[in-house]
Design a protein around this motif. Structure first.
Motif, PDB file in Angstrom:
ATOM      1  N   LYS A  99      64.481  55.750 -26.917  1.00  0.00           N
ATOM      2  CA  LYS A  99      63.726  54.532 -27.236  1.00  0.00           C
ATOM      3  C   LYS A  99      63.104  54.625 -28.625  1.00  0.00           C
ATOM      4  O   LYS A  99      63.134  53.664 -29.398  1.00  0.00           O
ATOM      5  CB  LYS A  99      62.644  54.285 -26.188  1.00  0.00           C
ATOM      6  CG  LYS A  99      63.225  53.783 -24.868  1.00  0.00           C
ATOM      7  CD  LYS A  99      62.137  53.522 -23.853  1.00  0.00           C
ATOM      8  CE  LYS A  99      62.736  52.969 -22.565  1.00  0.00           C
ATOM      9  NZ  LYS A  99      61.759  53.025 -21.459  1.00  0.00           N
ATOM     10  N   ARG A 100      62.563  55.783 -28.957  1.00  0.00           N
ATOM     11  CA  ARG A 100      61.953  55.935 -30.290  1.00  0.00           C
ATOM     12  C   ARG A 100      63.015  55.845 -31.375  1.00  0.00           C
ATOM     13  O   ARG A 100      62.788  55.257 -32.423  1.00  0.00           O
ATOM     14  CB  ARG A 100      61.237  57.278 -30.405  1.00  0.00           C
ATOM     15  CG  ARG A 100      59.954  57.292 -29.633  1.00  0.00           C
ATOM     16  CD  ARG A 100      58.956  58.234 -30.294  1.00  0.00           C
ATOM     17  NE  ARG A 100      57.809  58.408 -29.437  1.00  0.00           N
ATOM     18  CZ  ARG A 100      57.340  59.588 -29.031  1.00  0.00           C
ATOM     19  NH1 ARG A 100      57.915  60.696 -29.439  1.00  0.00           N
ATOM     20  NH2 ARG A 100      56.301  59.654 -28.250  1.00  0.00           N
ATOM     21  N   ALA A 101      64.174  56.436 -31.102  1.00  0.00           N
ATOM     22  CA  ALA A 101      65.247  56.403 -32.106  1.00  0.00           C
ATOM     23  C   ALA A 101      65.696  54.963 -32.356  1.00  0.00           C
ATOM     24  O   ALA A 101      66.210  54.651 -33.419  1.00  0.00           O
ATOM     25  CB  ALA A 101      66.419  57.260 -31.646  1.00  0.00           C
ATOM     26  N   THR A 147      66.171  45.435 -30.563  1.00  0.00           N
ATOM     27  CA  THR A 147      65.943  44.986 -29.184  1.00  0.00           C
ATOM     28  C   THR A 147      67.092  45.537 -28.332  1.00  0.00           C
ATOM     29  O   THR A 147      68.234  45.610 -28.782  1.00  0.00           O
ATOM     30  CB  THR A 147      65.941  43.451 -29.068  1.00  0.00           C
ATOM     31  OG1 THR A 147      67.122  42.967 -29.699  1.00  0.00           O
ATOM     32  CG2 THR A 147      64.722  42.841 -29.713  1.00  0.00           C
ATOM     33  N   PHE A 148      66.766  45.943 -27.129  1.00  0.00           N
ATOM     34  CA  PHE A 148      67.784  46.500 -26.226  1.00  0.00           C
ATOM     35  C   PHE A 148      67.165  46.673 -24.858  1.00  0.00           C
ATOM     36  O   PHE A 148      65.948  46.567 -24.680  1.00  0.00           O
ATOM     37  CB  PHE A 148      68.266  47.867 -26.738  1.00  0.00           C
ATOM     38  CG  PHE A 148      67.169  48.897 -26.798  1.00  0.00           C
ATOM     39  CD1 PHE A 148      66.901  49.731 -25.725  1.00  0.00           C
ATOM     40  CD2 PHE A 148      66.360  49.006 -27.926  1.00  0.00           C
ATOM     41  CE1 PHE A 148      65.877  50.666 -25.772  1.00  0.00           C
ATOM     42  CE2 PHE A 148      65.325  49.940 -27.983  1.00  0.00           C
ATOM     43  CZ  PHE A 148      65.090  50.762 -26.901  1.00  0.00           C
ATOM     44  N   SER A 149      68.029  46.953 -23.884  1.00  0.00           N
ATOM     45  CA  SER A 149      67.532  47.300 -22.558  1.00  0.00           C
ATOM     46  C   SER A 149      68.199  48.616 -22.178  1.00  0.00           C
ATOM     47  O   SER A 149      69.371  48.849 -22.491  1.00  0.00           O
ATOM     48  CB  SER A 149      67.889  46.152 -21.599  1.00  0.00           C
ATOM     49  OG  SER A 149      68.007  46.644 -20.299  1.00  0.00           O
ATOM     50  N   TYR A 181      72.827  56.746 -18.781  1.00  0.00           N
ATOM     51  CA  TYR A 181      71.996  55.608 -19.166  1.00  0.00           C
ATOM     52  C   TYR A 181      72.898  54.511 -19.702  1.00  0.00           C
ATOM     53  O   TYR A 181      73.903  54.784 -20.349  1.00  0.00           O
ATOM     54  CB  TYR A 181      70.967  56.020 -20.224  1.00  0.00           C
ATOM     55  CG  TYR A 181      69.940  56.959 -19.646  1.00  0.00           C
ATOM     56  CD1 TYR A 181      68.842  56.472 -18.947  1.00  0.00           C
ATOM     57  CD2 TYR A 181      70.104  58.333 -19.758  1.00  0.00           C
ATOM     58  CE1 TYR A 181      67.918  57.329 -18.377  1.00  0.00           C
ATOM     59  CE2 TYR A 181      69.187  59.202 -19.195  1.00  0.00           C
ATOM     60  CZ  TYR A 181      68.096  58.701 -18.502  1.00  0.00           C
ATOM     61  OH  TYR A 181      67.196  59.549 -17.930  1.00  0.00           O
ATOM     62  N   LEU A 182      72.515  53.296 -19.387  1.00  0.00           N
ATOM     63  CA  LEU A 182      73.258  52.143 -19.896  1.00  0.00           C
ATOM     64  C   LEU A 182      72.379  51.382 -20.866  1.00  0.00           C
ATOM     65  O   LEU A 182      71.297  50.934 -20.512  1.00  0.00           O
ATOM     66  CB  LEU A 182      73.635  51.198 -18.755  1.00  0.00           C
ATOM     67  CG  LEU A 182      74.716  51.642 -17.791  1.00  0.00           C
ATOM     68  CD1 LEU A 182      75.102  50.476 -16.887  1.00  0.00           C
ATOM     69  CD2 LEU A 182      75.937  52.158 -18.540  1.00  0.00           C
ATOM     70  N   LEU A 183      72.874  51.239 -22.072  1.00  0.00           N
ATOM     71  CA  LEU A 183      72.164  50.462 -23.084  1.00  0.00           C
ATOM     72  C   LEU A 183      72.845  49.101 -23.160  1.00  0.00           C
ATOM     73  O   LEU A 183      74.070  49.027 -23.310  1.00  0.00           O
ATOM     74  CB  LEU A 183      72.290  51.197 -24.417  1.00  0.00           C
ATOM     75  CG  LEU A 183      71.406  50.729 -25.546  1.00  0.00           C
ATOM     76  CD1 LEU A 183      70.022  51.332 -25.379  1.00  0.00           C
ATOM     77  CD2 LEU A 183      71.979  51.183 -26.871  1.00  0.00           C
ATOM     78  N   SER A 184      72.054  48.055 -23.021  1.00  0.00           N
ATOM     79  CA  SER A 184      72.645  46.713 -23.061  1.00  0.00           C
ATOM     80  C   SER A 184      71.691  45.753 -23.772  1.00  0.00           C
ATOM     81  O   SER A 184      70.618  46.161 -24.221  1.00  0.00           O
ATOM     82  CB  SER A 184      72.918  46.229 -21.639  1.00  0.00           C
ATOM     83  OG  SER A 184      71.715  46.213 -20.902  1.00  0.00           O
ATOM     84  N   LYS A 185      72.104  44.498 -23.833  1.00  0.00           N
ATOM     85  CA  LYS A 185      71.277  43.430 -24.449  1.00  0.00           C
ATOM     86  C   LYS A 185      70.821  43.801 -25.866  1.00  0.00           C
ATOM     87  O   LYS A 185      69.666  43.602 -26.233  1.00  0.00           O
ATOM     88  CB  LYS A 185      70.052  43.134 -23.573  1.00  0.00           C
ATOM     89  CG  LYS A 185      70.419  42.648 -22.165  1.00  0.00           C
ATOM     90  CD  LYS A 185      69.199  42.084 -21.462  1.00  0.00           C
ATOM     91  CE  LYS A 185      69.534  41.438 -20.133  1.00  0.00           C
ATOM     92  NZ  LYS A 185      69.963  42.390 -19.098  1.00  0.00           N
ATOM     93  N   TYR A 186      71.726  44.385 -26.634  1.00  0.00           N
ATOM     94  CA  TYR A 186      71.399  44.719 -28.024  1.00  0.00           C
ATOM     95  C   TYR A 186      72.146  43.796 -28.969  1.00  0.00           C
ATOM     96  O   TYR A 186      73.065  43.072 -28.545  1.00  0.00           O
ATOM     97  CB  TYR A 186      71.730  46.190 -28.310  1.00  0.00           C
ATOM     98  CG  TYR A 186      73.178  46.564 -28.033  1.00  0.00           C
ATOM     99  CD1 TYR A 186      74.162  46.353 -28.989  1.00  0.00           C
ATOM    100  CD2 TYR A 186      73.546  47.102 -26.795  1.00  0.00           C
ATOM    101  CE1 TYR A 186      75.485  46.685 -28.734  1.00  0.00           C
ATOM    102  CE2 TYR A 186      74.866  47.430 -26.538  1.00  0.00           C
ATOM    103  CZ  TYR A 186      75.831  47.213 -27.511  1.00  0.00           C
ATOM    104  OH  TYR A 186      77.142  47.523 -27.247  1.00  0.00           O
ATOM    105  N   ASP A 187      71.755  43.836 -30.221  1.00  0.00           N
ATOM    106  CA  ASP A 187      72.375  42.996 -31.240  1.00  0.00           C
ATOM    107  C   ASP A 187      73.750  43.574 -31.600  1.00  0.00           C
ATOM    108  O   ASP A 187      73.843  44.641 -32.213  1.00  0.00           O
ATOM    109  CB  ASP A 187      71.447  42.975 -32.469  1.00  0.00           C
ATOM    110  CG  ASP A 187      72.002  42.140 -33.602  1.00  0.00           C
ATOM    111  OD1 ASP A 187      73.166  41.666 -33.488  1.00  0.00           O
ATOM    112  OD2 ASP A 187      71.287  41.968 -34.601  1.00  0.00           O
ATOM    113  N   ILE A 191      73.283  51.283 -34.088  1.00  0.00           N
ATOM    114  CA  ILE A 191      72.646  51.680 -32.826  1.00  0.00           C
ATOM    115  C   ILE A 191      73.371  52.892 -32.235  1.00  0.00           C
ATOM    116  O   ILE A 191      72.752  53.875 -31.834  1.00  0.00           O
ATOM    117  CB  ILE A 191      72.636  50.494 -31.838  1.00  0.00           C
ATOM    118  CG1 ILE A 191      71.675  49.412 -32.341  1.00  0.00           C
ATOM    119  CG2 ILE A 191      72.250  50.950 -30.427  1.00  0.00           C
ATOM    120  CD1 ILE A 191      71.741  48.099 -31.578  1.00  0.00           C
ATOM    121  N   ALA A 192      74.690  52.829 -32.234  1.00  0.00           N
ATOM    122  CA  ALA A 192      75.476  53.942 -31.678  1.00  0.00           C
ATOM    123  C   ALA A 192      75.219  55.224 -32.464  1.00  0.00           C
ATOM    124  O   ALA A 192      75.084  56.308 -31.889  1.00  0.00           O
ATOM    125  CB  ALA A 192      76.958  53.590 -31.701  1.00  0.00           C
TER     126      ALA A 192
END
Ligand code: ATP
Ligand code: MG
Length: 388
Positions: free
Chosen positions: A35-37, A42-44, A52-58, A65-66
């Motif tokens: 989260k800090r990185a 914006t993301f979930s 972990y699943l990262l979603s709802k990002y730009d 982000i990756a």
């Protein structure tokens, strides 16, 4: 089909699985660090059976982000893919999207956690594999050694994850799980690499840099801050304490045996590092020393500085050759900054023949010519702290 809205990044971790009862502690640190990185995006982020699943990002900033995720210690690998409703046609639509432009050999790896779904994993693989083959004549199946793998992961949530790439990340342990250490950070090639390697084992880092302004330039300082900025990708948080050793060096130069310049300066650095370590609750001092690399890094020189330290001194590069260090520096992207030609304070008043085997009794005799306590106090008064 425009499936962007369901795009996800699957984040996997490895070693932290092994920590038994401490597992929660490691997982929390990992999540906090991811989260800090990603601060400023914006993301979930959701946990799902060991991943972990990262979603709802730009999606326009997906590469950025990756890359940030890849640099978080504790992350073993990641995949960019899609989450779709569990339905064979919906899965196939994504399979088509991912596989339509490629050629060569492939296989489908299916996994079914949701036992209510009508097809088992073998049947899913056969069905999706068959559909891919029927559309793309440039592909053929190779189960044992395929060039491409399509992953279909039917989750219990009613969603299926579909992706075709697994990218290795930095691995290691989440920063913050191994206490905190003071890093002696010069502007050179070695100490940033030392920082990376120790942070990789879960240690939080507080950097300490010494300069000799005006003998060293403002550019040297900017270079160190630039290195710190790169290192922050891995250390998550990074504070740099900057201290002037100009008076210390001038005094040594005027009063002491010049061959002992570097040994004496190093001991002052250690004394100051002890004070910072104590004040900031740091449990180690980290340096970029490598055995025998230069005069100040013979075992006799190291003995003279080690003696001062009140906490363990970690020297992750002690057994590295220069070319091995450079290889890591290039990989972690500090190399190009490190080789900018600004002088380090250690090159100021450089003796013609520095003692390669300094003797402790000589060192102590030379130090008696100096007001060590006063010099340290006045050096500490120049302390400036920069939060990166
Ligand atoms: P580096 O590439 O890290 O500068 P180096 O090969 O130049 O290392 P030395 O100059 O002998 O080697 O420094 C050895 C170690 O001492 C460095 O790796 C670093 O940890 C510490 N050090 C040297 N100069 C400074 C400085 N100006 N500020 C803080 N630490 C320093
Ligand atoms: Mg150096």
């Amino acid at each position: 089909m425009e499936s962007n809205k369901d795009k996800i990044i699957i984040i996997r971790y490895s070693e932290i699985h092994l920590k038994g009862n401490n597992r929660g502690f490691f997982e929390n640190a990992l999540v906090t660090n991811i989260k800090r990185a990603l601060e400023g995006f914006t993301f979930s982020l959701q946990k799902t059976s060991g991943r972990y699943l990262l979603s709802k990002y730009d999606h326009n900033r997906e590469d950025e982000i990756a890359e940030r995720v890849r640099c978080v210690f504790g992350v073993y690998s990641y995949s960019i893919g899609y989450a779709v409703k569990t339905d064979i046609d919906a899965i196939d639509e994504i399979a088509n999207l991912l596989m339509e432009d490629i050629s060569g050999t492939f296989r489908v790896n299916a996994n079914r956690a949701d036992k209510k779904f009508g097809l088992n994993s073998m049947q899913i693989a056969a069905e999706i594999g068959g559909r891919i083959l029927s559309r793309n004549a440039k592909l053929s199946v190779n189960l044992h050694n395929p060039e491409h793998i399509l992953y279909v992961d039917v989750r219990e949530t009613g969603n299926t994850l579909v992706y075709s790439n697994v990218i290795r990340a930095v691995n290691g342990m989440p920063v913050g799980t191994s206490g905190k250490g003071v890093l002696l950070l010069s502007g050179g090639i070695d100490s940033p690499v030392a920082c990376y390697l120790i942070a990789k084992r879960g240690m939080s880092i507080r950097a300490l840099h010494f300069h000799s302004y005006p003998y060293t330039s403002q550019n040297a300082r900017l270079k160190v801050l630039e290195l710190a900025k790169i290192l922050k990708r891995y250390t998550i948080n990074l504070t740099v304490d900057i201290i002037s050793v100009t008076e210390i060096q001038t005094e040594i130069h005027e009063k002491c045996n010049e061959d002992y310049m570097i040994t004496l300066l190093r001991r002052f650095m250690m004394k100051i590092a002890n004070i910072i370590a104590d004040k900031e609750d740091c449990k180690a001092i980290i340096t970029g020393e490598s055995l025998g690399q230069v005069a100040s890094q013979t075992i006799e020189s190291i003995t003279c500085t080690n003696e001062i330290a009140q906490v363990p001194v970690l020297r992750p590069l002690i057994a590295y050759d220069k070319d091995e260090i450079i290889e890591v520096a290039k990989r972690i992207k500090t190399f190009d900054t490190s080789i900018l030609p600004y002088e380090d304070c250690c090159t100021v008043f450089l003796p013609k023949s520095p003692a390669t085997k300094p003797k402790l009794w000589v060192v102590e005799r030379e130090e008696q010519k100096l007001d060590c306590k006063g010099l340290i106090e006045r050096a500490l008064a120049t302390l400036e702290t920069v939060t990166i």
